[in-house]
Design an enzyme around this catalytic site. Structure first.
Site, PDB file in Angstrom:
ATOM      1  N   HIS A 127      26.901 -13.020  24.198  1.00 26.97           N
ATOM      2  CA  HIS A 127      27.409 -14.249  23.582  1.00 26.97           C
ATOM      3  C   HIS A 127      28.068 -13.927  22.232  1.00 26.97           C
ATOM      4  CE1 HIS A 127      23.863 -16.254  25.844  1.00 26.97           C
ATOM      5  NE2 HIS A 127      24.945 -16.728  26.419  1.00 26.97           N
ATOM      6  N   LYS A 168      18.720 -25.344  34.630  1.00 23.69           N
ATOM      7  CA  LYS A 168      17.851 -24.312  34.059  1.00 23.69           C
ATOM      8  C   LYS A 168      16.669 -24.920  33.324  1.00 23.69           C
ATOM      9  CE  LYS A 168      21.706 -21.117  33.338  1.00 23.69           C
ATOM     10  NZ  LYS A 168      22.601 -20.534  32.315  1.00 23.69           N
ATOM     11  N   ARG A 199      31.776 -12.836  32.807  1.00 27.39           N
ATOM     12  CA  ARG A 199      31.260 -11.475  32.887  1.00 27.39           C
ATOM     13  C   ARG A 199      31.775 -10.751  34.116  1.00 27.39           C
ATOM     14  NH1 ARG A 199      25.435 -13.804  31.955  1.00 27.39           N
ATOM     15  NH2 ARG A 199      26.574 -15.478  32.965  1.00 27.39           N
ATOM     16  N   SER A 254      20.978 -13.935  29.548  1.00 26.18           N
ATOM     17  CA  SER A 254      19.731 -14.372  28.906  1.00 26.18           C
ATOM     18  C   SER A 254      18.578 -14.240  29.896  1.00 26.18           C
ATOM     19  CB  SER A 254      19.851 -15.829  28.458  1.00 26.18           C
ATOM     20  OG  SER A 254      20.902 -15.990  27.547  1.00 26.18           O
TER      21      SER A 254
END
Ligand code: ADP
Length: 161
Positions: free
Chosen positions: A17, A41, A90, A128
């Protein structure tokens, strides 16, 4: 250039990030890192904890502002007077979802553009979720997150066990 909003759950913020934030700061007058809730999430850290960790991690970068919001991203961007939403890409695996999100947001508000940035290659594998998993299993996460995030992770996962 004006203001870009970088929204995400940042649970917690990683060097991936931060790489995106640093790149964006060279292109935009202001980058607002906007911590939010993601329905898909279940976060480890509260919104306030995540916001505080982002604040600590970005302290040295002058044109960053950290905020938190609830509700629709495009409404938030409107309130902030931002025309650009920033997301990180990504790998191909990110593409499908990000593509959907960007085009849905465009449908909701055609004035706001989503811009994608790729991190340094060494961070393309980083998430994460993986960092939390490594820490939970007793691994060293110092290559992936700033020291204050590492400390918060260890504290949180120790008390959780
Ligand atoms: P969200 O729950 O909204 O996906 P995340 O905190 O997981 O929030 O991610 C926020 C944004 O940052 C997303 O666009 C995600 O693809 C991107 N991102 C996450 N990790 C990295 C990384 N290692 N490198 C580049 N971008 C990343």
């Amino acid at each position: 250039m004006g203001t870009a909003i970088y929204p995400g759950s940042f649970d917690p913020i990683t060097y991936g990030h931060l790489d995106v934030i640093e790149r964006a700061c060279r292109l935009f007058g202001k980058v607002v890192v906007a911590v939010t809730h993601n329905d898909a999430k279940q976060p480890l850290f509260t919104l306030e904890e995540r916001r505080r960790l982002v604040e600590q991690a970005t302290r040295g970068i002058p044109n960053v502002e950290v905020d938190a919001f609830e509700g629709l991203l495009i409404d938030y961007a409107d309130r902030r007077g931002a025309k650009v939403v920033l997301r990180g890409l990504r790998a191909v695996s990110d593409f499908e979802f990000e593509f959907q999100l960007a085009l849905t947001n465009r449908r909701l508000n055609g004035e706001i553009e989503t811009i994608f940035m790729m991190p340094r290659d060494t961070f393309t594998f980083l998430s994460s979720r993986i960092v939390k998993e490594i820490c939970r299993l007793g691994g060293d996460v110092s290559p992936f997150v700033p020291p204050e995030v590492q400390a918060a992770l260890e504290e949180k996962l120790r008390t959780a066990q």
